[in-house]
Design a protein around this motif. Structure first.
Motif, PDB file in Angstrom:
ATOM      1  N   ILE A 106       0.510  -1.514   0.137  1.00 34.34           N
ATOM      2  CA  ILE A 106       0.004   0.101   0.097  1.00 34.34           C
ATOM      3  C   ILE A 106       0.909   1.355  -0.166  1.00 34.34           C
ATOM      4  N   TRP A 107       1.826   1.178   0.332  1.00 34.84           N
ATOM      5  CA  TRP A 107       3.119   3.102   1.127  1.00 34.84           C
ATOM      6  C   TRP A 107       3.582   2.667  -0.831  1.00 34.84           C
ATOM      7  N   ILE A 108       3.792   1.395  -1.393  1.00 34.74           N
ATOM      8  CA  ILE A 108       4.907   1.903  -2.549  1.00 34.74           C
ATOM      9  C   ILE A 108       3.957   2.027  -3.450  1.00 34.74           C
ATOM     10  N   SER A 109       2.525   1.784  -2.995  1.00 34.76           N
ATOM     11  CA  SER A 109       1.361   1.913  -4.806  1.00 34.76           C
ATOM     12  C   SER A 109       1.030   3.192  -4.463  1.00 34.76           C
ATOM     13  N   SER A 110       1.159   3.929  -3.028  1.00 34.94           N
ATOM     14  CA  SER A 110       0.763   5.387  -3.178  1.00 34.94           C
ATOM     15  C   SER A 110       1.945   6.078  -3.321  1.00 34.94           C
ATOM     16  N   LEU A 111       2.829   6.230  -3.277  1.00 31.03           N
ATOM     17  CA  LEU A 111       4.154   6.544  -3.866  1.00 31.03           C
ATOM     18  C   LEU A 111       3.794   6.832  -5.032  1.00 31.03           C
ATOM     19  N   ILE A 112       3.907   6.074  -5.982  1.00 31.02           N
ATOM     20  CA  ILE A 112       3.220   5.552  -7.601  1.00 31.02           C
ATOM     21  C   ILE A 112       2.421   7.055  -7.907  1.00 31.02           C
ATOM     22  N   TYR A 113       1.475   6.380  -7.281  1.00 32.36           N
ATOM     23  CA  TYR A 113       0.024   7.284  -7.491  1.00 32.36           C
ATOM     24  C   TYR A 113       0.082   8.786  -7.340  1.00 32.36           C
ATOM     25  N   ILE A 114       1.219   9.199  -6.162  1.00 37.22           N
ATOM     26  CA  ILE A 114       1.019  10.712  -5.570  1.00 37.22           C
ATOM     27  C   ILE A 114       2.009  11.082  -7.409  1.00 37.22           C
ATOM     28  N   VAL A 115       3.064  10.092  -8.233  1.00 37.23           N
ATOM     29  CA  VAL A 115       4.018  10.464  -9.040  1.00 37.23           C
ATOM     30  C   VAL A 115       2.524  10.916 -10.306  1.00 37.23           C
ATOM     31  N   GLY A 116       1.840   9.974  -9.966  1.00 32.75           N
ATOM     32  CA  GLY A 116       0.860  10.013 -11.251  1.00 32.75           C
ATOM     33  C   GLY A 116      -0.536  11.387 -11.169  1.00 32.75           C
ATOM     34  N   VAL A 117      -0.815  12.029  -9.561  1.00 28.17           N
ATOM     35  CA  VAL A 117      -1.412  12.358  -9.919  1.00 28.17           C
ATOM     36  C   VAL A 117      -0.772  13.902  -9.503  1.00 28.17           C
ATOM     37  N   PHE A 118       0.491  14.172  -9.175  1.00 28.93           N
ATOM     38  CA  PHE A 118       1.156  15.285  -9.618  1.00 28.93           C
ATOM     39  C   PHE A 118       1.457  15.796 -10.991  1.00 28.93           C
ATOM     40  N   LEU A 119       1.734  14.818 -12.197  1.00 30.47           N
ATOM     41  CA  LEU A 119       1.782  14.890 -13.320  1.00 30.47           C
ATOM     42  C   LEU A 119      -0.002  15.360 -14.082  1.00 30.47           C
ATOM     43  N   LEU A 120      -1.100  14.770 -13.487  1.00 27.75           N
ATOM     44  CA  LEU A 120      -2.199  15.211 -14.174  1.00 27.75           C
ATOM     45  C   LEU A 120      -1.871  17.103 -13.945  1.00 27.75           C
ATOM     46  N   ALA A 122       0.065  18.964 -13.832  1.00 29.16           N
ATOM     47  CA  ALA A 122       1.083  19.644 -14.388  1.00 29.16           C
ATOM     48  C   ALA A 122       1.113  19.402 -16.089  1.00 29.16           C
ATOM     49  N   ALA A 123      -0.070  18.382 -17.093  1.00 27.37           N
ATOM     50  CA  ALA A 123       0.053  18.508 -17.537  1.00 27.37           C
ATOM     51  C   ALA A 123      -1.627  19.584 -18.036  1.00 27.37           C
ATOM     52  N   ALA A 124      -2.537  20.169 -16.777  1.00 29.53           N
ATOM     53  CA  ALA A 124      -3.421  21.653 -17.659  1.00 29.53           C
ATOM     54  C   ALA A 124      -3.314  22.448 -16.715  1.00 29.53           C
ATOM     55  N   ILE A 125      -2.116  22.262 -16.710  1.00 27.96           N
ATOM     56  CA  ILE A 125      -1.821  24.122 -16.106  1.00 27.96           C
ATOM     57  C   ILE A 125      -1.488  24.567 -17.691  1.00 27.96           C
ATOM     58  N   GLU A 126      -2.320  26.217 -17.956  1.00 26.04           N
ATOM     59  CA  GLU A 126      -2.013  26.830 -18.345  1.00 26.04           C
ATOM     60  C   GLU A 126      -0.637  27.909 -18.134  1.00 26.04           C
ATOM     61  N   TYR A 127       0.347  27.310 -18.860  1.00 23.26           N
ATOM     62  CA  TYR A 127       1.749  28.170 -18.373  1.00 23.26           C
ATOM     63  C   TYR A 127       2.477  29.286 -19.439  1.00 23.26           C
ATOM     64  N   LYS A 128       0.959  29.875 -19.616  1.00 22.17           N
ATOM     65  CA  LYS A 128       1.680  31.352 -20.526  1.00 22.17           C
ATOM     66  C   LYS A 128       0.664  32.374 -19.161  1.00 22.17           C
ATOM     67  N   ASN A 129      -0.066  31.773 -18.443  1.00 22.41           N
ATOM     68  CA  ASN A 129      -0.713  32.546 -17.427  1.00 22.41           C
ATOM     69  C   ASN A 129       0.194  32.761 -16.390  1.00 22.41           C
ATOM     70  N   VAL A 137       0.641  20.723 -27.126  1.00 22.13           N
ATOM     71  CA  VAL A 137      -0.532  19.152 -26.826  1.00 22.13           C
ATOM     72  C   VAL A 137      -0.084  18.278 -27.051  1.00 22.13           C
ATOM     73  N   THR A 138       1.036  17.296 -27.550  1.00 19.12           N
ATOM     74  CA  THR A 138       1.844  16.529 -27.540  1.00 19.12           C
ATOM     75  C   THR A 138       2.412  16.503 -26.095  1.00 19.12           C
ATOM     76  N   GLY A 139       3.253  17.730 -25.767  1.00 21.66           N
ATOM     77  CA  GLY A 139       3.801  17.059 -24.088  1.00 21.66           C
ATOM     78  C   GLY A 139       2.877  16.889 -23.095  1.00 21.66           C
ATOM     79  N   ARG A 140       1.412  18.226 -23.582  1.00 16.28           N
ATOM     80  CA  ARG A 140       0.087  17.688 -22.606  1.00 16.28           C
ATOM     81  C   ARG A 140      -0.101  15.946 -22.826  1.00 16.28           C
ATOM     82  N   THR A 141       0.036  15.466 -24.109  1.00 10.57           N
ATOM     83  CA  THR A 141      -0.596  13.931 -23.673  1.00 10.57           C
ATOM     84  C   THR A 141       0.187  12.954 -22.766  1.00 10.57           C
TER      85      THR A 141
END
Length: 579
Positions: A106-120, A122-129, A137-141
């Motif tokens: 559970i502990w190790i899986s949670s760490l992997i999980y957090i990496v994923g939800v950190f990237l989400l 990051a993929a959605a932020i409007e960096y120009k703001n 779009v390729t980078g976000r994908t």
């Protein structure tokens, strides 16, 4: 009596009193510790489910509005992701049983999980703001795809272990405490889903995906923080090896080896038994055979899960193109209709459990496991028929009046003026089907396998739900290709006949129901007790004072959860049932 003897007696009394006080204090400390440990696991589960449902709720809309992915391909991504989420728990359970133990998994899986939800986010932020270079779009994908892989791995490791790990913490308190724990466990799952579909989905659709994906990041960090906060108080068991490996070994030996002890008709895998010259104890081989006999039903529920997955696929596409306004400028999140699935379950479970099942029992016609599963198939079929009718009406409204242009998550949709709440019956019917099929399949899996193999059979039924997502993907892809000239499924459902697709799914579900009835007619219910090794404990120690079988051993997560909502099927004396 000498003074020395009197002093000795007094000392013993004082020691007894002190020990009594110490025991009472230890009990209080133990109860307090158990409470906080249990609460931490419940909060962990609620936050993890909130995180997962927040991601799945906004997945399709994010793909279509931010990644320039068409509706059909976004649906495919959603279904492939959902499939892996239910397949990976088999690996998570295997790792916990064989190598890591549940806490570390559970502990190790949670760490992997957090990496994923950190990237989400990051993929959605409007960096120009932020006066930064904007991501392509390729980078976000790429970020989004990597995030989904990490989330699938993380939730798979947690899903397989957090429930059983919670049961281990209160095992010493008895079966009633375990039942109470899983009542609350189920409740917090629904709380997480409710917050995700009604709250986080609104943020994603009406505010921004950056903030909408930031919420599950915070939620998952909170889940891990709460989980490790009381790590020193957890009861932990060492890995004991996975029955999955043993099961494969029995099948391999039983299928290739000559049965030297057989007399008359050879039984399945009997050559692997020690009594027949094999390497495995007889009760283990019989247990594997019991699992094999149930496997056909694992295949037959795959179509049910393909239909179930339409809530987040075709139903969602339909929601996007219906009027989501509630007045006053407030829009209902398109994903929020899933709430009515949950509401239907919460309302109907007490009715089914306390009224319908007892009534059938009193009439002498109990609803056995397979009958309940079949009833769920019927409800699933009806849900697709209703969805098809709604789709016909939706397009009639679209033809009669100018389309309503509504913006969801930054994307414009030509929507019908028909209210999205017209979809409630189809979601409620799927909820009703879950009570009879989803819950009962897991109870059926538990009660038709010996204790050592309950997890294996339960895992197979869970895997069937994941495969159902992939089967749905295949059906949609085949339909899209086969009807290209007069499409039944396309990126813009206003320009295709999606109602025909829904009626096709209803027909496939009905066909699956007919095959299910035939297979069920020839199935013989099995008594798992006969597969257990009986020479280790005297018979007198295996029963309670009333002579009934003892049930002090903690039930598995799924059994405990399901026994809250279903009655045991009353089996005919010969162990068979026509359905």
């Amino acid at each position: 009596m000498s003074r020395t003897q009197s002093d000795s007696d007094t000392d013993r009394l004082l020691v007894t009193e002190r020990d009594g006080q110490s025991d009472g204090q230890n009990n209080r400390r133990g109860n307090t510790s158990t409470f906080f440990v249990t609460l931490s696991i419940l909060v962990t589960e609620m936050c993890e489910r909130l995180t997962y449902y927040s991601i799945s709720a906004g997945l399709i809309l994010f793909c279509t509005s931010k990644l320039d992915i068409g509706q059909a391909n976004a649906t495919t991504i959603n279904q492939v992701f959902g499939g892996f989420v239910y397949i990976i728990p088999i690996i998570g359970g295997f790792l916990a049983d064989s190598y890591l133990g549940r806490f570390k998994t559970i502990w190790i899986s949670s760490l992997i999980y957090i990496v994923g939800v950190f990237l989400l986010p990051a993929a959605a932020i409007e960096y120009k703001n932020w006066n930064w270079a904007e991501l392509s779009v390729t980078g976000r994908t790429a970020l989004f795809g990597t995030a989904l892989v990490c989330v699938a791995l993380g939730t798979g490791g947690i899903k397989a272990n957090v429930g059983p790990f919670g049961a281990e913490q209160i095992e010493s308190l008895g079966k009633d405490a375990i039942q109470t724990f899983f009542n609350w466990f189920y409740w917090v799952i629904n709380v997480g889903a409710l917050i995700a579909y009604a709250g986080v989905a609104y943020i994603q659709q009406e505010v921004s995906f950056a903030w909408g994906f930031f919420v599950p990041l915070v939620s998952m960090v909170l889940a891990l923080s709460v989980f490790v906060a009381v790590k020193s108080r957890y009861v932990r068991t060492r890995p004991k090896g996975s029955i999955l490996t043993t099961g494969f070994s029995i099948c391999a030996q039983g299928s290739r080896r000559e049965d030297v002890g057989s007399s008359g008709k050879k039984k399945m895998l009997s050559s692997a038994k020690r009594s027949h010259g094999g390497d495995f104890e007889d009760h283990l081989v019989d247990g594997v055979v019991s699992v094999i006999k149930v496997i056909p039903f694992c295949f037959l529920v795959i179509m049910y899960w393909a239909v179930y997955s339409q809530m987040s696929n075709t139903f969602f596409a339909q929601s996007e193109r219906m009027d989501v306004s509630m007045g006053g400028g407030v829009n209902v999140p398109a994903a929020a209709l899933n709430v009515f699935n949950t509401v239907a379950i919460i309302i109907m479970i007490p009715i089914v459990d306390r009224l319908i099942y007892p009534c059938f029992n009193k009439m002498g016609k109990p609803l056995t496991y397979l009958k309940r599963i079949g009833i769920g198939f019927i409800f699933a079929t009806l849900s697709m028929i209703v969805a098809g009718i709604v789709e016909i009406s939706r397009k009639e409204y679209l033809d009669r009046a100018n389309p309503l242009v509504q913006n969801l998550g930054g994307q414009n949709f030509n929507a019908s003026t028909m209210s999205v709440f017209v979809q409630i019956p189809q979601f409620a019917l799927v909820g009703a089907s879950e009570i009879f099929t989803s819950i009962t399949t897991l109870e059926f899996a538990y009660n038709q396998a010996p204790v050592a193999m309950q997890g294996l059979l339960t895992g197979l039924f869970l895997a069937a739900s994941g495969i159902g997502n992939w089967v749905s993907t295949a059906i949609l892809a085949i339909v899209e290709s086969a009807t290209e000239g007069d499409p039944w499924w396309a990126d813009e459902i206003n320009d295709c006949k999606m109602e025909n697709l829904m009626f096709l799914l209803a027909g496939l579900m009905a066909l699956d129901f007919i095959i299910f009835c035939i297979v069920a007619h020839f199935y013989t219910y099995q008594d798992p007790a006969k597969f257990e090794k009986t020479d280790e404990v005297p018979v007198s120690e295996k029963s309670d004072t009333d002579g009934s079988p003892s049930n002090d051993a903690p039930p598995s997560y799924y059994n405990t959860f399901n026994n809250q909502h279903t009655h045991d099927a009353v089996k005919p004396s010969d162990g068979t049932t026509p359905f």
